[in-house]
Design an enzyme around this catalytic site. Structure first.
Site, PDB file in Angstrom:
ATOM      1  N   ASN A  12       9.009   3.577   3.148  1.00  0.00           N
ATOM      2  CA  ASN A  12       8.484   3.749   4.441  1.00  0.00           C
ATOM      3  C   ASN A  12      10.695   2.483   4.365  1.00  0.00           C
ATOM      4  O   ASN A  12      11.345   1.740   4.012  1.00  0.00           O
ATOM      5  CB  ASN A  12       7.927   2.532   4.924  1.00  0.00           C
ATOM      6  CG  ASN A  12       6.769   2.911   4.698  1.00  0.00           C
ATOM      7  OD1 ASN A  12       6.212   3.074   3.837  1.00  0.00           O
ATOM      8  ND2 ASN A  12       6.150   3.227   5.998  1.00  0.00           N
ATOM      9  N   ARG A  34       1.181  -1.702  -0.365  1.00  0.00           N
ATOM     10  CA  ARG A  34       0.465  -0.179  -0.220  1.00  0.00           C
ATOM     11  C   ARG A  34       0.945   1.309   0.069  1.00  0.00           C
ATOM     12  O   ARG A  34       0.568   1.846  -1.024  1.00  0.00           O
ATOM     13  CB  ARG A  34      -0.435  -0.489   1.168  1.00  0.00           C
ATOM     14  CG  ARG A  34      -2.009   1.068   1.051  1.00  0.00           C
ATOM     15  CD  ARG A  34      -1.523   2.487   1.248  1.00  0.00           C
ATOM     16  NE  ARG A  34      -1.250   2.485   2.938  1.00  0.00           N
ATOM     17  CZ  ARG A  34      -0.117   4.069   3.205  1.00  0.00           C
ATOM     18  NH1 ARG A  34       0.238   5.222   2.770  1.00  0.00           N
ATOM     19  NH2 ARG A  34       0.229   3.744   4.447  1.00  0.00           N
ATOM     20  N   CYS A  39       5.163   8.850  -0.143  1.00  0.00           N
ATOM     21  CA  CYS A  39       3.815   9.409  -0.138  1.00  0.00           C
ATOM     22  C   CYS A  39       3.925  10.629  -1.013  1.00  0.00           C
ATOM     23  O   CYS A  39       4.396  11.518  -1.564  1.00  0.00           O
ATOM     24  CB  CYS A  39       3.769  10.445   1.232  1.00  0.00           C
ATOM     25  SG  CYS A  39       1.459  10.427   1.561  1.00  0.00           S
TER      26      CYS A  39
HETATM   27  P1  HMG Z   1     -13.110  14.683  -1.904  1.00  0.00           P
HETATM   28  O1  HMG Z   1     -13.061  15.554  -3.147  1.00  0.00           O
HETATM   29  O2  HMG Z   1     -13.185  15.894  -0.664  1.00  0.00           O
HETATM   30  O3  HMG Z   1     -14.133  13.939  -1.243  1.00  0.00           O
HETATM   31  O4  HMG Z   1     -11.842  14.156  -1.825  1.00  0.00           O
HETATM   32  P2  HMG Z   1     -14.902  14.268  -1.993  1.00  0.00           P
HETATM   33  O5  HMG Z   1     -16.240  13.316  -0.729  1.00  0.00           O
HETATM   34  O6  HMG Z   1     -15.803  15.504  -1.908  1.00  0.00           O
HETATM   35  O7  HMG Z   1     -15.480  13.271  -3.182  1.00  0.00           O
HETATM   36  C1  HMG Z   1     -15.208  13.588  -4.262  1.00  0.00           C
HETATM   37  C2  HMG Z   1     -14.760  12.265  -5.508  1.00  0.00           C
HETATM   38  O8  HMG Z   1     -13.885  11.294  -5.183  1.00  0.00           O
HETATM   39  C3  HMG Z   1     -16.497  11.754  -6.346  1.00  0.00           C
HETATM   40  O9  HMG Z   1     -16.307  11.415  -7.339  1.00  0.00           O
HETATM   41  C4  HMG Z   1     -16.782  11.359  -5.039  1.00  0.00           C
HETATM   42  O10 HMG Z   1     -17.126   9.468  -4.835  1.00  0.00           O
HETATM   43  C5  HMG Z   1     -14.702  10.161  -5.103  1.00  0.00           C
HETATM   44  P3  HMG Z   1     -16.921  12.431  -7.610  1.00  0.00           P
HETATM   45  O11 HMG Z   1     -18.077  12.327  -8.230  1.00  0.00           O
HETATM   46  O12 HMG Z   1     -15.997  13.374  -8.469  1.00  0.00           O
HETATM   47  O13 HMG Z   1     -16.459  10.920  -9.515  1.00  0.00           O
HETATM   48  N1  HMG Z   1     -14.481   9.547  -3.290  1.00  0.00           N
HETATM   49  C6  HMG Z   1     -14.216   8.355  -3.203  1.00  0.00           C
HETATM   50  N2  HMG Z   1     -14.030   7.216  -4.264  1.00  0.00           N
HETATM   51  C7  HMG Z   1     -13.203   6.309  -4.145  1.00  0.00           C
HETATM   52  N3  HMG Z   1     -13.233   6.022  -2.749  1.00  0.00           N
HETATM   53  C8  HMG Z   1     -13.717   6.851  -2.040  1.00  0.00           C
HETATM   54  C9  HMG Z   1     -13.813   8.069  -1.848  1.00  0.00           C
HETATM   55  N4  HMG Z   1     -14.074   9.103  -1.583  1.00  0.00           N
HETATM   56  C10 HMG Z   1     -14.710   9.933  -2.219  1.00  0.00           C
HETATM   57  N5  HMG Z   1     -13.111   6.993  -0.971  1.00  0.00           N
HETATM   58  C11 HMG Z   1     -10.515  12.160  -0.453  1.00  0.00           C
HETATM   59  C12 HMG Z   1     -11.185  13.332   0.188  1.00  0.00           C
HETATM   60  C13 HMG Z   1     -10.161  11.244   0.987  1.00  0.00           C
HETATM   61  C14 HMG Z   1     -11.422  10.984  -0.719  1.00  0.00           C
HETATM   62  C15 HMG Z   1      -9.013  12.575  -1.209  1.00  0.00           C
HETATM   63  O14 HMG Z   1      -9.243  13.147  -0.880  1.00  0.00           O
HETATM   64  C16 HMG Z   1      -8.373  11.226  -1.412  1.00  0.00           C
HETATM   65  O15 HMG Z   1      -8.534   9.958  -1.839  1.00  0.00           O
HETATM   66  N6  HMG Z   1      -7.323  11.126  -0.443  1.00  0.00           N
HETATM   67  C17 HMG Z   1      -6.904  10.377  -0.628  1.00  0.00           C
HETATM   68  C18 HMG Z   1      -4.910  10.419   0.318  1.00  0.00           C
HETATM   69  C19 HMG Z   1      -4.232   9.050  -0.357  1.00  0.00           C
HETATM   70  O16 HMG Z   1      -4.690   8.024  -0.453  1.00  0.00           O
HETATM   71  N7  HMG Z   1      -2.896   9.700   0.469  1.00  0.00           N
HETATM   72  C20 HMG Z   1      -1.941   8.385   1.002  1.00  0.00           C
HETATM   73  C21 HMG Z   1      -1.809   7.081   1.629  1.00  0.00           C
HETATM   74  S1  HMG Z   1      -1.810   8.691   3.565  1.00  0.00           S
HETATM   75  C22 HMG Z   1      -0.598   7.839   3.472  1.00  0.00           C
HETATM   76  O17 HMG Z   1       0.476   7.461   2.771  1.00  0.00           O
HETATM   77  C23 HMG Z   1       0.395   8.301   4.903  1.00  0.00           C
HETATM   78  C24 HMG Z   1       0.744   7.254   5.985  1.00  0.00           C
HETATM   79  O18 HMG Z   1       1.032   5.972   4.907  1.00  0.00           O
HETATM   80  C25 HMG Z   1       1.003   7.673   7.653  1.00  0.00           C
HETATM   81  C26 HMG Z   1       2.611   8.253   6.772  1.00  0.00           C
HETATM   82  O19 HMG Z   1       3.033   8.351   6.333  1.00  0.00           O
HETATM   83  O20 HMG Z   1       2.367   9.651   7.742  1.00  0.00           O
HETATM   84  C27 HMG Z   1      -1.073   6.543   6.004  1.00  0.00           C
HETATM   85 MG    MG Z   2       3.115   6.277   5.173  1.00  0.00          MG
END
Ligand code: HMG
Ligand code: MG
Length: 303
Positions: A252, A15, A243
């Site tokens: 990582n 992931r 990220c």
């Molecule tokens: P948004 O644009 O604010 O969401 O995104 P929304 O509710 O306004 O929806 C916009 C569109 O996204 C819509 O589609 C929704 O259906 C769709 P449209 O009508 O425009 O076609 N949508 C989704 N589709 C699939 N799955 C969903 C979903 N939710 C809405 N769950 C949202 C908000 C959170 C969805 C967006 O910002 C996002 O997907 N962000 C992902 C960021 C991400 O994955 N980052 C990497 C992971 S975090 C990380 O790596 C850190 C970690 O490892 C720890 C560390 O290292 O610190 C964990």
């Molecule tokens: Mg991470």
């Protein structure tokens, strides 16, 4: 010294690692990676992310991945978890039979906005019903806090901010809070200091270390927090990853390097280091990238 006798590794390569690959990785390759990770004895493999495919295209095959794993013969031995940032993600994950999910927040306002498009307070409001719904469905929820040792947009982050978010994640029902040094800027004493503050709010037995290795400090930071009693470590085979919302962040800490460190300290993990090194070598060659594990490189060169 309070080093733990056993450490649980949460393997996040499929992931956190793959989410940052610029070239699309075939679903079959991801599944093969997950199978190999599980076969090496890893009891917890984070396998997918139910996020928007527009935000993270590499994770768009989350449904297929989790449905195949649901029907996998190794399912009883390994927990396959997935990220779910909102109710839409959780509902899809439940439809695919996911048994554990994770919500992910941040100790930095700017990172929260860039990563999940909302403030820290909004994210916690959003997570509360996600966690409640998951728990009602018998699904465990892990919480992440990003930027615990620094933020790509804001620089220094006060440990009190990290502690406050960790406390809220625990309060809404997360069984464990994983502390992410998202951009790998931490150093050992800073990591210790942060952990001391966070563990006043969340017991150390419910905390995990999730350290990226951008500045080559991750193993030293892990040694420092192991000494404080951390017994859960997130790592990524071959040091895959980064990220997408933290430019310049590297992967990582490599799982092979963590295992080698722990084996040297006599700490049990239940993971077969040689098998993991072969998997790290295989995925690095498959993706056409250098193996990010020093231990993996050394072991493969000596066989
Ligand atoms: P948004 O644009 O604010 O969401 O995104 P929304 O509710 O306004 O929806 C916009 C569109 O996204 C819509 O589609 C929704 O259906 C769709 P449209 O009508 O425009 O076609 N949508 C989704 N589709 C699939 N799955 C969903 C979903 N939710 C809405 N769950 C949202 C908000 C959170 C969805 C967006 O910002 C996002 O997907 N962000 C992902 C960021 C991400 O994955 N980052 C990497 C992971 S975090 C990380 O790596 C850190 C970690 O490892 C720890 C560390 O290292 O610190 C964990
Ligand atoms: Mg991470």
């Amino acid at each position: 010294m309070h080093f733990p006798r056993k450490v649980r590794i949460v393997e996040v390569g499929a992931r956190d690692g793959l989410q940052n690959e610029s070239v699309p990785v075939a679903t079959a390759t991801k599944l093969e990676l997950i199978r190999r990770l599980s076969d090496s004895g890893l009891a917890h493999v984070e396998a997918a992310s139910f996020v928007s495919p527009r935000w993270v295209p590499q994770m768009a095959d989350h449904r297929e991945i989790m449905m195949v794993l649901r029907d996998s013969p190794t399912k009883s031995a390994t927990t396959y978890s997935a990220l779910t940032p909102n109710m839409k993600g959780l509902e899809a994950a439940l439809e695919c039979g996911v048994r554990e999910v994770a919500v992910f927040g941040s100790a930095s306002e700017s990172f929260s906005q860039r990563n999940i498009n909302c403030s820290i307070a909004e994210s916690l409001e959003r997570f509360a019903p996600v966690v409640e719904h998951a728990l009602k469905a018998g699904v465990r929820v892990r919480g992440y806090v990003s930027c615990v040792l620094g933020c790509p947009y804001e620089g220094e982050i006060a440990p009190a901010e990290v502690a406050a978010v960790a406390r809220e994640l625990k309060a809404i029902g997360c069984y464990e809070v994983s502390l992410g040094d998202t951009i790998g800027v931490g150093t050992p004493l800073k990591a210790k200091h942060m952990l001391e503050q966070v563990s006043r709010e969340v017991p150390i037995t419910q905390l995990a270390a999730h350290f990226h290795d951008t500045y080559g400090q991750a193993l030293a930071n892990l040694y420092a927090v192991l000494e404080e009693g951390i017994a859960v470590i997130d790592s990524s085979v071959a040091g895959l990853g980064g990220c997408p919302y933290a430019k310049g962040a590297s992967g990582n800490v490599a799982s092979e390097d963590v295992l080698y460190l722990l084996e040297g300290m006599g700490i049990e993990t239940g993971v077969d280091l040689a098998a993991l090194a072969r998997t790290g070598d295989w995925i690095s060659r498959t993706l056409g990238r250098p193996n990010g594990s020093r231990v993996g490189q050394a072991l493969m060169a000596s066989c």
